[in-house]
Design a protein around this motif. Structure first.
Motif, PDB file in Angstrom:
ATOM      1  N   GLU A 100       0.756   1.984   2.218  1.00 20.66           N
ATOM      2  CA  GLU A 100       1.020   2.793   3.409  1.00 20.66           C
ATOM      3  C   GLU A 100       0.162   2.360   4.590  1.00 20.66           C
ATOM      4  OE1 GLU A 100       0.510   6.794   1.998  1.00 20.66           O
ATOM      5  OE2 GLU A 100       2.558   6.870   1.190  1.00 20.66           O
ATOM      6  N   SER A 101      -1.061   1.943   4.331  1.00 18.23           N
ATOM      7  CA  SER A 101      -1.917   1.491   5.432  1.00 18.23           C
ATOM      8  C   SER A 101      -1.540   0.089   5.896  1.00 18.23           C
ATOM      9  CB  SER A 101      -3.387   1.526   5.013  1.00 18.23           C
ATOM     10  OG  SER A 101      -3.660   0.518   4.047  1.00 18.23           O
TER      11      SER A 101
ATOM     12  N   LEU B 105       1.660  -1.179   6.026  1.00 21.92           N
ATOM     13  CA  LEU B 105       2.956  -1.244   6.713  1.00 21.92           C
ATOM     14  C   LEU B 105       2.852  -1.358   8.231  1.00 21.92           C
ATOM     15  CD1 LEU B 105       5.234   1.095   4.592  1.00 21.92           C
ATOM     16  CD2 LEU B 105       5.310  -1.398   4.769  1.00 21.92           C
ATOM     17  N   PRO B 106       2.031  -0.542   8.917  1.00 20.20           N
ATOM     18  CA  PRO B 106       1.930  -0.704  10.377  1.00 20.20           C
ATOM     19  C   PRO B 106       1.420  -2.093  10.780  1.00 20.20           C
ATOM     20  CG  PRO B 106       0.969   1.386   9.696  1.00 20.20           C
ATOM     21  CD  PRO B 106       1.257   0.606   8.451  1.00 20.20           C
ATOM     22  N   GLU B 107       0.491  -2.626  10.006  1.00 23.77           N
ATOM     23  CA  GLU B 107      -0.020  -3.971  10.287  1.00 23.77           C
ATOM     24  C   GLU B 107       1.094  -5.009  10.142  1.00 23.77           C
ATOM     25  OE1 GLU B 107      -3.076  -7.003   8.095  1.00 23.77           O
ATOM     26  OE2 GLU B 107      -3.653  -4.894   8.151  1.00 23.77           O
TER      27      GLU B 107
ATOM     28  N   ASP C  77       4.312  -4.434  10.420  1.00 27.90           N
ATOM     29  CA  ASP C  77       5.259  -4.205  11.508  1.00 27.90           C
ATOM     30  C   ASP C  77       4.796  -4.894  12.794  1.00 27.90           C
ATOM     31  OD1 ASP C  77       6.989  -2.748   9.899  1.00 27.90           O
ATOM     32  OD2 ASP C  77       6.148  -0.808  10.500  1.00 27.90           O
ATOM     33  N   ARG C  78       3.480  -4.791  13.102  1.00 26.85           N
ATOM     34  CA  ARG C  78       2.929  -5.479  14.288  1.00 26.85           C
ATOM     35  C   ARG C  78       3.106  -6.983  14.154  1.00 26.85           C
ATOM     36  NH1 ARG C  78      -0.901  -1.616  13.702  1.00 26.85           N
ATOM     37  NH2 ARG C  78      -2.315  -2.983  12.565  1.00 26.85           N
TER      38      ARG C  78
END
Length: 135
Positions: free
Chosen positions: A86-87, A89-91, A93-94
């Motif tokens: 979960e931590s 995924l944003p990385e 995506d960027r």
């Protein structure tokens, strides 16, 4: 229990023996047993290395992978994996967005066709295709 010498293990997982020794030194692999002075690993090590390689491809650091592998029990491993994923995924995506911007810039340059880097409007610092290098 069948064991694999370091050379055989390296061939099976597509790595160099030196990388396996490094993984052992940083705690990703348990210390190998010795047979006639040579490192030997249980066959289950192949699966552990597959997990390490998958996690690396997903962008996890060796420290994150080690923490995941150090978790006791299936339930703890599942919770730890979920938290890491979960931590991450944003990385990811960027990274995908930045890579897509770079891909688009290269495609724009190919479509332009001018191939004159000194005069190309797409390559100008403030031009329409200027590549943003800040994250």
């Amino acid at each position: 229990m069948r064991q694999l010498g370091i050379g055989e293990l390296a061939r099976r997982v597509g790595m160099r023996p030196s990388a396996l020794r490094y993984y052992e030194s940083v705690g990703l692999l348990p210390s190998a047993e010795r047979a006639a002075g040579r490192r030997v690993y249980p066959v289950a090590t192949v699966r552990r290395i597959a997990l390490i390689k998958m996690a690396q491809r997903a962008g996890f650091t060796l420290a994150e992978i080690r923490a995941l592998l150090d978790t006791d029990g299936d339930r703890g491993t599942t919770r730890q994996w979920r938290a890491f994923a979960e931590s991450k995924l944003p990385e990811l995506d960027r990274f995908i967005r930045q890579t897509q911007m770079l891909r688009d810039a290269v495609a724009d340059c190919l479509a332009c066709g001018c191939m004159n880097f000194d005069k190309c409007a797409l390559l100008a610092e403030d031009g329409p295709g200027a590549v943003q290098t800040r994250g």
